[in-house]
Write a protein that holds these residues in place. Structure first.
Motif, PDB file in Angstrom:
ATOM      1  N   ILE A 160      -3.501 -69.598   6.874  1.00 51.45           N
ATOM      2  CA  ILE A 160      -2.525 -70.258   7.740  1.00 51.45           C
ATOM      3  C   ILE A 160      -1.114 -70.096   7.179  1.00 51.45           C
ATOM      4  O   ILE A 160      -0.159 -69.832   7.920  1.00 51.45           O
ATOM      5  N   GLU A 161      -0.974 -70.222   5.871  1.00 52.71           N
ATOM      6  CA  GLU A 161       0.342 -70.059   5.243  1.00 52.71           C
ATOM      7  C   GLU A 161       0.889 -68.655   5.483  1.00 52.71           C
ATOM      8  O   GLU A 161       2.072 -68.477   5.803  1.00 52.71           O
ATOM      9  N   ASP A 186       1.796 -68.260   9.194  1.00 48.63           N
ATOM     10  CA  ASP A 186       3.045 -68.964   9.511  1.00 48.63           C
ATOM     11  C   ASP A 186       4.255 -68.142   9.075  1.00 48.63           C
ATOM     12  O   ASP A 186       5.258 -68.065   9.797  1.00 48.63           O
ATOM     13  N   SER A 206      -8.920 -62.886   6.544  1.00 47.64           N
ATOM     14  CA  SER A 206      -9.622 -64.161   6.712  1.00 47.64           C
ATOM     15  C   SER A 206     -10.836 -64.243   5.803  1.00 47.64           C
ATOM     16  O   SER A 206     -11.156 -65.316   5.266  1.00 47.64           O
ATOM     17  N   ASP A 210      -3.820 -64.214  15.576  1.00 46.09           N
ATOM     18  CA  ASP A 210      -2.789 -63.587  14.751  1.00 46.09           C
ATOM     19  C   ASP A 210      -1.813 -62.770  15.595  1.00 46.09           C
ATOM     20  O   ASP A 210      -0.992 -62.025  15.044  1.00 46.09           O
TER      21      ASP A 210
END
Length: 375
Positions: free
Chosen positions: A217-218, A221, A208, A244
């Motif tokens: 986020i990518e 995901d 982060s 996470d």
């Protein structure tokens, strides 16, 4: 209690509609309508009927809107104009690729209607005939008279589908089914035995710090796709993503050993999928994602928990807390996967594991005997 609306109801309605139209003298060969959705992956659900095949369903992805086959289609045209469209599928030049395909397959007449919904969306219905004379003027008048009633019925069907799809996306299939069946009161739930899966990304804080939020986020995901897909494929249910982390369960039911082994298979499949995702990350210069997974067996309370106007459908128990703490041992034990003694005994996999002895778990009164897989 009445059964909740089923995803199969749209095909049943389609079949009944086609049969009634044919009984009324409509020379129908193909029929199609769309259920509008509120799904992150599905733009709409196309429901088809063919005289020789019956009803079927195909989900159309959001990217379909950018496909020239759609943008230059009669469906796109009627949704823009708001007017019905008829194309006689005769020899010569035809304006749409879809119509040319239908003519090659024996179609003679194509008729499409926009279906305006009360919420501003526009659905559609298309009719195709193989009759030598196509649709008569009387038939077209019948279909036009039917249009406002069909719009309301398909809008209702769309609302049912959208509600179920949203609940499945945010709650999971099993929890969504329970909520739709009326199990949404706070404090309601049931006790049962399950395998508890808890996984976490290692070094997430550093990830982060060194990446912009969109990139984080990518990556998250992609990691969630890898693990959640493996869990679902092996009969598990993802209950929530916690930052996470992933919390999932595999109910033991009548086959505790099988449930435990499916959970272990899911963990191994998840690592394999994550490995493929990491190859793509490293190919573009990103650091791979490392994950620790814990599998524990215990009793859980599964149901609605939360405030009066904000509920969560999840599991709560001391075993869930133990699974979380069990995962935190992955790093100090140098393992990707930690297993509790209760899990190992139920799964009957003693020949595949290494006994790491009793381990103290933060916040847990008694130590837990822990195992890892053999290299």
């Amino acid at each position: 209690m009445a059964e909740p609306h089923s995803a199969h109801d749209s095909t049943a309605f389609m079949s009944a509609l086609a049969e009634q139209l044919r009984a009324a003298g409509v020379p129908l060969w193909r029929l199609r309508f769309a259920l509008m959705t509120m799904h992150p992956e599905v733009l709409w659900r196309s429901v088809f009927w063919r005289a020789d095949e019956g009803a079927s369903v195909i989900d159309q992805a959001h990217r379909r809107l950018e496909d020239p086959f759609y943008t230059e289609s009669p469906v796109a045209a009627i949704r823009r104009s708001g007017e019905p469209l008829r194309v006689r599928l005769q020899p010569g030049e035809l304006p749409y690729a879809l119509c040319r395909e239908l003519r090659e397959q024996g179609g003679t007449d194509f008729y499409a209607q926009p279906l305006p919904f009360s919420n501003g969306q526009v659905g559609y219905v298309t009719y195709v005939s193989q009759d030598a004379n196509g649709f008569s003027e009387v038939t077209l008048e019948l279909l036009e008279a039917l249009r406002p009633f069909l719009a309301r019925r398909i809008e209702l069907e769309s609302a049912y589908y959208a509600t179920g799809a949203l609940l499945e996306v945010y709650l999971g299939k099993n929890a969504a089914r329970r909520v739709l069946a009326g199990q949404f009161q706070r404090g309601g739930g049931e006790l049962f035995d399950a395998v508890i899966w808890f996984s976490d990304v290692r070094g997430f804080t550093q990830l982060s710090d060194r990446s912009d939020p969109g990139r984080v986020i990518e990556i998250l995901d992609g990691h969630f796709d890898a693990l959640a897909g493996a869990i679902a494929d092996n009969g598990g249910e993802v209950l929530k993503f916690i930052g996470d982390a992933v919390l999932a369960i595999f109910p033991l039911g009548d086959d505790p050993r099988g449930a435990c082994r499916r959970a272990l298979t899911a963990a191994e499949a998840g690592f394999a999928a994550l490995g493929r995702f990491n190859e793509a990350l490293t190919a573009r210069g990103d650091a791979p994602v490392e994950v620790g997974i814990a599998l524990h067996r215990g009793r859980v309370m599964y149901g609605n928990i939360g405030a009066r106007d904000r509920l969560d459908f999840t599991v709560i128990s001391s075993a869930v807390n133990e699974a979380s703490r069990l995962e935190s041992l992955c790093k100090p034990l140098g393992a990707r996967l930690t297993l509790s003694a209760a899990f190992v005994e139920t799964a009957e996999i003693h020949e595949r594991v290494v006994d790491r002895g009793e381990q103290a778990l933060k916040g847990v009164r008694a130590p837990l005997r822990v195992f890892t897989l053999e290299p």
